[in-house]
Design a protein around this motif. Structure first.
Motif, PDB file in Angstrom:
ATOM      1  N   UNK A 128       0.840  -1.197   0.000  1.00 20.16           N
ATOM      2  CA  UNK A 128       0.000   0.000   0.000  1.00 20.16           C
ATOM      3  C   UNK A 128       0.877   1.249   0.000  1.00 20.16           C
ATOM      4  N   UNK A 129       0.353   2.324  -0.618  1.00 17.61           N
ATOM      5  CA  UNK A 129       1.100   3.568  -0.745  1.00 17.61           C
ATOM      6  C   UNK A 129       0.132   4.735  -0.790  1.00 17.61           C
ATOM      7  N   UNK A 137     -11.516   4.872   6.984  1.00 26.55           N
ATOM      8  CA  UNK A 137     -11.760   5.134   5.559  1.00 26.55           C
ATOM      9  C   UNK A 137     -10.741   6.122   5.009  1.00 26.55           C
ATOM     10  N   UNK A 138     -10.474   6.041   3.718  1.00 19.58           N
ATOM     11  CA  UNK A 138      -9.575   6.986   3.065  1.00 19.58           C
ATOM     12  C   UNK A 138     -10.236   7.517   1.801  1.00 19.58           C
ATOM     13  N   UNK A 143      -3.809   9.400  -2.526  1.00 21.67           N
ATOM     14  CA  UNK A 143      -4.634   9.035  -1.377  1.00 21.67           C
ATOM     15  C   UNK A 143      -4.502  10.094  -0.301  1.00 21.67           C
ATOM     16  N   UNK A 144      -5.626  10.423   0.316  1.00 21.63           N
ATOM     17  CA  UNK A 144      -5.656  11.389   1.409  1.00 21.63           C
ATOM     18  C   UNK A 144      -6.110  10.668   2.675  1.00 21.63           C
ATOM     19  N   UNK A 145      -5.284  10.758   3.725  1.00 15.53           N
ATOM     20  CA  UNK A 145      -5.689  10.188   5.007  1.00 15.53           C
ATOM     21  C   UNK A 145      -5.319   8.744   5.210  1.00 15.53           C
ATOM     22  N   UNK A 146      -4.403   8.209   4.411  1.00 19.41           N
ATOM     23  CA  UNK A 146      -4.006   6.824   4.580  1.00 19.41           C
ATOM     24  C   UNK A 146      -3.267   6.305   3.369  1.00 19.41           C
ATOM     25  N   UNK A 156      -3.344   3.036   0.143  1.00 15.88           N
ATOM     26  CA  UNK A 156      -4.114   2.031  -0.581  1.00 15.88           C
ATOM     27  C   UNK A 156      -3.165   1.136  -1.370  1.00 15.88           C
ATOM     28  N   UNK A 157      -3.574  -0.109  -1.568  1.00 15.54           N
ATOM     29  CA  UNK A 157      -2.905  -0.987  -2.513  1.00 15.54           C
ATOM     30  C   UNK A 157      -3.746  -1.038  -3.778  1.00 15.54           C
TER      31      UNK A 157
END
Length: 485
Positions: free
Chosen positions: A166-167, A194-195, A242-245, A247-248
């Motif tokens: 994830x990045x 959530x992101x 991505x904002x707030x975390x 994702x992969x």
């Protein structure tokens, strides 16, 4: 397993009042081998988490697909995970604890640290989260590999994917909005909250539209049909921020020509954009290279190809890519070829290889650009078909060890590199027993036609073709110098 002790050169980053000397990943030194100053401190290592996207989406699961997309297809989806031994700062050697679980759900198994572990070729019916837990002073040398095989119906072919980390931002050079192609962007949130994500599509004419904003719940995966965002575009690259975390991400693509299946594929992000990109493992029919230009200026791109016997002629030696766009070049049929892509702008490249099968059907596989081989990396092998490891032109040698069913490592072999061409290794040559993963060490190798040495595994079966790349080098080093100034 013994690890060579080495001292690496590092560069210093000056910050007001502090001088921090950073090293890349290296095999930790056994205590007592060097005098350590009071300013030299141990930095924490990080766990490794990757997401395997799960079974191919069908019409019942993905909005916007044709009703004929689901038929009598027989598709098998499996995941192999592996954890290889690595040295720690205290001089010990062991593999990291390895856990496989449903994304946001129950745990399948949790294997303790030991002397090496390879899972079974486990059939899955959901998205999986593979976690390697680092030990103090020793990063997790772990990986996950997803294999999808379709043997009948519309979903015929082979797709293999090194499960992605994830990045907060990534780009995948894959997908299409053309008729007959069904491309899905799969976004997985391994976090607890959530992101928000922004998805932008790059096409041959430039960026298709303003970025699409969407939310992904904690522990869930969301599919985004790309045809609805860039319908008619033959070639795509997908930008995700991505904002707030984190994702992969991966792209699933299935292709039909009328009623004839033309392949399945899974693709993830490759090496970050740069003025040089290296692709290896270009071995198949109708090879294409795709280049994405994330800058706003025109990119002039040159292409050089190297087969096993040295540099070869290809139909295209240059291409132009518009700002925030992509371009493709057809390179014809190639065998064990490495491609060096150089540009006036920072670009990101990918390639596609093909294979004809029975009755007019076909399959294709994507190849991401890769980073140079690092000190130690692991590459899991699909338990199907035939495989060949392709190494780009270089000097020196790459050390290779095979991991067997019981998790043990074979004796290391030094693979001498071809300075003017691609070096090819059959994993079966590493051991008389079945090899389930390869541990690659690139500290004694350097690129001769490009920066660094790059590796890709090409996999072929009766029904398809695909590729696997080494998992990124594990995060964390045993020591870093921090000198107060």
């Amino acid at each position: 397993m013994k690890h060579q002790r080495s001292i690496v050169t590092f560069t210093a980053i000056a910050v007001p009042g502090v001088l921090v000397a950073m090293t890349s990943f290296l095999t930790p030194l056994t205590p007592g081998t060097l005098d350590r100053s009071p300013e030299q401190v141990r930095m924490p290592t990080a766990d490794t988490r990757v997401v395997c996207p799960g079974p191919l989406l069908t019409a019942g699961e993905a909005e916007g697909t044709d009703a004929e997309f689901v038929d009598d297809s027989k598709v098998s989806t499996r995941v192999v995970s592996a954890s290889a031994p690595i040295g720690a700062a205290d001089g010990s050697t062991s593999s990291a604890r390895l856990q496989v679980a449903d994304l946001g759900g129950s745990i399948d198994f949790d294997n303790p640290s030991g002397q090496g572990f390879v899972s079974g070729d486990d059939s899955i019916d959901s998205t999986k989260l593979v976690t390697g837990f680092a030990r103090p002073g020793a990063p997790a040398l772990t990986t996950g590999l997803e294999t999808v095989e379709g043997s009948s119906g519309d979903l015929t072919g082979l797709a293999t994917l090194t499960c992605a980390q994830a990045s907060s931002s990534f780009r995948i050079v894959a997908g299409s909005g053309a008729t007959g192609s069904n491309s899905q962007l799969l976004l997985s949130n391994p976090g607890d909250v959530p992101v928000q994500a922004k998805v932008a599509l790059m096409t041959p004419g430039g960026e298709s539209a303003e970025p699409t904003e969407l939310s992904i719940k904690a522990g869930q995966q969301r599919a985004v049909p790309l045809g609805g965002l860039a319908g008619g575009a033959e070639a795509l690259a997908v930008d995700v921020t991505v904002d707030g975390g984190v994702l992969a991400g991966s792209v699933q693509e299935t292709v039909l020509d009328g009623l004839k299946p033309q392949g399945i594929d899974l693709a993830a992000g490759g090496a970050g954009a740069d003025r040089q990109q290296v692709l290896t493992g270009l071995s198949g029919k109708d090879v294409r290279v795709r280049v994405a230009n994330p800058s706003s200026d025109l990119a002039e791109v040159s292409l050089k190809a190297y087969g096993p016997a040295g540099e070869i002629d290809i139909p295209r030696s240059s291409m132009t890519v518009v700002g925030r766009g992509v371009a493709e070049a057809d390179l014809g049929d190639l065998d064990a070829t490495s491609l060096v892509v150089e540009s006036s702008q920072r670009v990101q490249a990918g390639a596609f290889i093909g294979k004809d099968v029975e009755k007019g059907a076909a399959d294709f596989g994507s190849i991401p650009s890769t980073d140079s081989l690092a000190e130690t990396q692991i590459l899991a092998l699909p338990r199907t078909g035939e495989s060949s490891l392709n190494l780009s032109p270089g000097q020196g040698h790459v050390q290779v060890q095979g991991m067997l069913d019981d998790g043990t490592l074979t004796d290391p072999q030094s693979i001498d590199l071809n300075p003017t061409g691609t070096t090819v290794l059959n994993p079966s040559d590493v051991s008389e027993e079945s090899v389930r993963a390869l541990v690659l060490k690139g500290s004694q190798a350097s690129g001769s036609q490009a920066d660094g040495v790059h590796a890709t595994l090409v996999v072929t079966t009766e029904d398809g073709i695909s590729t696997v790349v080494p998992a990124p080098a594990p995060a964390g080093v045993a020591y870093r110098d921090i000198r107060l100034g």
